[in-house]
Design a protein around this motif. Sequence first.
Motif, PDB file in Angstrom:
ATOM      1  N   LYS A   3      53.787  54.330  44.703  1.00 58.45           N
ATOM      2  CA  LYS A   3      53.951  52.897  44.958  1.00 58.45           C
ATOM      3  C   LYS A   3      53.542  52.541  46.380  1.00 58.45           C
ATOM      4  O   LYS A   3      53.846  53.293  47.313  1.00 58.45           O
ATOM      5  N   ALA A 194      46.966  49.551  48.084  1.00 52.98           N
ATOM      6  CA  ALA A 194      47.318  49.968  46.716  1.00 52.98           C
ATOM      7  C   ALA A 194      46.070  50.393  45.957  1.00 52.98           C
ATOM      8  O   ALA A 194      46.062  51.389  45.230  1.00 52.98           O
ATOM      9  N   LYS A 195      44.993  49.648  46.154  1.00 54.79           N
ATOM     10  CA  LYS A 195      43.750  49.993  45.460  1.00 54.79           C
ATOM     11  C   LYS A 195      43.206  51.333  45.968  1.00 54.79           C
ATOM     12  O   LYS A 195      42.799  52.185  45.189  1.00 54.79           O
ATOM     13  N   ARG A 198      45.015  54.225  44.642  1.00 56.48           N
ATOM     14  CA  ARG A 198      45.204  54.093  43.193  1.00 56.48           C
ATOM     15  C   ARG A 198      46.688  54.130  42.830  1.00 56.48           C
ATOM     16  O   ARG A 198      47.147  54.968  42.028  1.00 56.48           O
ATOM     17  N   ASP A 200      50.300  53.209  41.271  1.00 53.29           N
ATOM     18  CA  ASP A 200      50.717  52.788  39.935  1.00 53.29           C
ATOM     19  C   ASP A 200      51.215  51.362  39.974  1.00 53.29           C
ATOM     20  O   ASP A 200      51.141  50.635  38.993  1.00 53.29           O
ATOM     21  N   TYR A 202      52.025  47.915  42.938  1.00 52.54           N
ATOM     22  CA  TYR A 202      52.076  47.357  44.289  1.00 52.54           C
ATOM     23  C   TYR A 202      53.317  46.475  44.352  1.00 52.54           C
ATOM     24  O   TYR A 202      53.368  45.423  43.718  1.00 52.54           O
ATOM     25  N   VAL A 252      43.765  44.565  43.682  1.00 55.71           N
ATOM     26  CA  VAL A 252      44.525  45.273  42.644  1.00 55.71           C
ATOM     27  C   VAL A 252      44.127  44.840  41.236  1.00 55.71           C
ATOM     28  O   VAL A 252      44.151  45.643  40.307  1.00 55.71           O
ATOM     29  N   ILE A 257      45.995  47.401  38.698  1.00 55.87           N
ATOM     30  CA  ILE A 257      47.313  47.763  39.248  1.00 55.87           C
ATOM     31  C   ILE A 257      48.222  46.529  39.207  1.00 55.87           C
ATOM     32  O   ILE A 257      47.872  45.488  39.769  1.00 55.87           O
TER      33      ILE A 257
END
Length: 439
Positions: A3, A194-195, A198, A200, A202, A252, A257
Amino acid sequence: MLKVVKFGGSSLASAGQFSKVGKIVRSDESRRYVVPSAPGKRNSKDTKVTDMLYQCYAMAEAEQNFNAALKKIQERYESIINGLNLTLSLNKEFEVIAENFKKKAGADYAASRGEYLNGIIMANYLGFEFIDAAEVILFNANGEFEAEKTNERLAKRLKGCKNAVIPGFYGAKEDGTVKTFSRGGSDITGSIVAKAVRADIYENWTDVSGFLIADPRIIENPEVIKVITYRELRELSYMGATVLHEDAVFPVRKAGIPINIRNTNAPEDEGTLIVESTCRQPYYTITGIAGKKGFVAVNIDKDMMNSEVGFGRKVLAAFEEHGISFEHLPSGIDTMTVFVHQEEFEGKEQQVLSAIHRLAQPDSIDLEGDIALIAVVGRGMRSTRGTAGRIFSALAHANVNVKMIDQGSSELNIIIGVKNCDFEMAIRAIYDIFVVTQI
Ligand code: ASP
């Protein structure tokens, strides 16, 4: 599970808020990368550190003595450090900042220090590595964000780094000049991180338990939206429902995501989950209601308009000539209405009218101002009969006269135009019929 967690300014405004954040991060090992904002307001009369920095830098630029203003900012940070019992001194950092202010390092540099310093405190408090965003969030010489390069740089930098704090809101150009996103831009940084890893999910932690079905200034204690799609969110945000920076969605979204909006002050609440698509039907037929006041309806009449090829184009060219964008364009056989922002239009109205006459030769034009637009948004409307009927009977019962109706072919939203003075009443009536009477 991995996360990325972003905390907004109000979640980091004081030592007390920092310790809530510490608990949240430590309670879940998968919360590995933290993106902090600058300290926000501690109460409604307080000033955000970002605003203090802008003001302080303006003094530096005007060659005024800014020492006292900078000292006040340092005190904000020191109260957090002391409140958390950390042995950390920002004296050196503030010396460098004062030097750079004297050298006129730029307003972006000044504002970015809010997140930079908060990141240093956060990393120290959590025992995470601190990564200066200037090294990993990249802008080109024109100040445009470099998505690809940033993604590569960040992915590489964070590979093998178990935990890190990356301050939000800013990055740098190749020559090292600091550049910020627009206000509220830490949301974007969180999404970019977050991207790159990768993630799971954000998680975007703020001071509300997610998106609300309607504006709490109009509806008392509105329900929280549990799941919303990116498209629905866009419709609602456009109409004024703001919790998340608009541009935070793009990184995202492309990577599939989900974003989870959470409340630092109520961490047990599930918040709102923002997803690309879902087969979960919303609990109520509608996902949310939002709206804005201050539109003008430009009603244009011309006999046989329907058979005149190019009429619409000529009318819109008149608006284009004056740099005015339109919102909605409902039309009939011999009429066409262009909805525009009153603020944008007022100063140029007579020029636009004369341009419409010159270009499209209508029979008459009539203006009506002080109109509010309300968007009723919901993926659930696609599979439900009678949504429009329910909206209009609710409005009729509330004595609200409907000036305009526009349903997009996606069946994702229905836009309704009412007089500004009926705006709140209309929203209450719609909320009642879809939510209150369904509970
Ligand atoms: N601190 C910046 C602002 O106040 C950015 C952010 O909080 O996201 O706009």
